[in-house]
Design a protein around this motif. Structure first.
Motif, PDB file in Angstrom:
ATOM      1  N   HIS A 186       0.826  -1.207   0.000  1.00 31.62           N
ATOM      2  CA  HIS A 186       0.000   0.000   0.000  1.00 31.62           C
ATOM      3  C   HIS A 186       0.864   1.262   0.000  1.00 31.62           C
ATOM      4  N   PHE A 187       2.027   1.195   0.642  1.00 28.75           N
ATOM      5  CA  PHE A 187       2.960   2.326   0.629  1.00 28.75           C
ATOM      6  C   PHE A 187       3.332   2.690  -0.803  1.00 28.75           C
ATOM      7  N   LYS A 195       2.240   5.891  -3.773  1.00 29.43           N
ATOM      8  CA  LYS A 195       3.199   6.670  -4.557  1.00 29.43           C
ATOM      9  C   LYS A 195       2.961   6.529  -6.063  1.00 29.43           C
ATOM     10  N   GLY A 196       1.894   5.814  -6.426  1.00 26.65           N
ATOM     11  CA  GLY A 196       1.534   5.738  -7.837  1.00 26.65           C
ATOM     12  C   GLY A 196       1.824   4.424  -8.528  1.00 26.65           C
ATOM     13  N   VAL A 197       2.444   3.476  -7.838  1.00 26.37           N
ATOM     14  CA  VAL A 197       2.705   2.173  -8.451  1.00 26.37           C
ATOM     15  C   VAL A 197       1.376   1.448  -8.661  1.00 26.37           C
ATOM     16  N   ASN A 236      -7.213  -0.306  -5.724  1.00 31.80           N
ATOM     17  CA  ASN A 236      -7.153   0.038  -7.145  1.00 31.80           C
ATOM     18  C   ASN A 236      -7.622  -1.156  -7.970  1.00 31.80           C
ATOM     19  N   PRO A 237      -8.880  -1.177  -8.387  1.00 36.23           N
ATOM     20  CA  PRO A 237      -9.416  -2.322  -9.136  1.00 36.23           C
ATOM     21  C   PRO A 237      -8.675  -2.599 -10.431  1.00 36.23           C
TER      22      PRO A 237
END
Length: 334
Positions: free
Chosen positions: A23-24, A28-30, A57-58
């Motif tokens: 989740h970290f 950051k956008g990964v 994020n599905p």
């Protein structure tokens, strides 16, 4: 449903740490993860972790490195992986064909075995673990990747992966310095040391990124890969029915038939001889295509290879000439 199942369960602290680390990076956008040797981790962990990813994020992309076909379905259905490497199936079969062993019939058998999950299988010919096609430890000629790559990209509806430099015929030559290996004994691109990749450096051309230092053969190979990838990217045919027309030790031809598009795909693994195809299309397919009697000129999408389709009232015959170490896609207009 998986996320709800785990919501109030008491799980090991390590599972929570995995989740928090993932989740970290998502924050950051990964938006995608490739899980190394995923089969060494219990499938319950993946259910817990991947369902938490999809809740966040599905559209996240989840890829597992897994080489045990008996548990493929568990990792898709229970572990909630999007895709698995098709290594011990299609890759190994294509590897043998590029080295001169095996038969193209194996590929159809593999397709049949994976029919219910084929859209979840990621196909490839090179990665950081595998030998470069053009290396001395593998096929020694980048052109042998063409008939294999064509099949890897068309015999399924799932994703296809290109490893950087494959499209340029990278040979993985030189002494990488890793682990005391001598020059000529390392046939993939090391990820352990500072090490250049000559084919990529030639394409970069001192920061111009214009392929200015590529040889004519490298540039032609890159154009071929570009034509293939752009053809399959938006194709309807790869989502259609695969109808075998011909299989031999070193050649294969099949039809990909979709209501919106029909392709004839053919690959030739011979190092010396052209494949002279003269094949009959199934009567049911001729009827489905509603082809009028006559001669149809075929032009290949990849190399511009010429072919002909002769249709009578009830039959159709396709003829073409495929050079050694090559393959082609012919579109049959409906």
């Amino acid at each position: 449903e998986h996320a709800a199942f785990w919501e109030h369960k008491d799980v090991p602290n390590s599972w929570k740490k995995y989740r928090d680390i993932i989740h970290f990076w998502m924050d950051k956008g990964v938006d995608g993860f490739r899980f190394d040797v995923a089969e060494l981790v219990p499938v319950e962990v993946w259910s817990y972790l991947n369902s938490s990813i999809k809740q966040r994020n599905p559209e996240a992309f989840l890829l597992a490195e897994i080489y045990t076909p008996a548990i493929y379905r568990d990792f898709i259905q229970l572990g909630k992986m999007d895709y698995l490497y098709d290594k011990v199936g299609q890759y190994d079969a294509l590897y043998g064909l590029m080295q001169g062993s095996g038969s193209t019939q194996q590929l159809l058998n593999i397709n049949q075995d994976l029919a219910d999950i084929e859209q979840h299988m990621l196909r490839f010919l090179e990665n950081h673990d595998e030998r470069r096609i053009a290396s001395k430890g593998f096929a020694e000629d980048a052109r042998m990747g063409k008939p294999a790559m064509l099949l890897a990209a068309t015999m399924h509806s799932g994703p296809i992966m290109i490893y950087f430099g494959q499209e340029l015929g990278e040979k993985a030559e030189g002494n990488t310095g890793f682990g005391g290996l001598e020059e000529g004994t390392w046939f993939d691109t090391t990820i352990f040391d500072y090490w250049g990749v000559p084919a990529i450096q030639a394409w970069m051309n001192n920061g111009r990124f214009d392929g200015g230092q590529l040889s004519a053969q490298q540039a032609a190979l890159r154009e071929w890969y570009s034509a293939l990838l752009n053809s399959v990217k938006t194709a309807e045919a790869t989502q259609g029915q695969l109808i075998p027309l011909h299989t031999e030790e070193k050649s294969i031809t099949f039809i990909l038939n979709h209501p919106q598009q029909t392709w004839l795909v053919t690959s030739n693994f011979s190092r010396e001889s052209a494949y002279l195809g003269n094949l009959n299309l199934p009567a049911d397919l001729v009827k489905d295509l509603s082809l009028r009697a006559g001669n149809y000129h075929l032009v290949g999408k990849l190399s511009g290879t010429q072919g002909e389709l002769v249709v009578t009232d009830e039959t159709a015959t396709a003829s073409f000439n495929i050079p050694a170490m090559d393959g082609e896609i012919f579109e049959i207009a409906k």
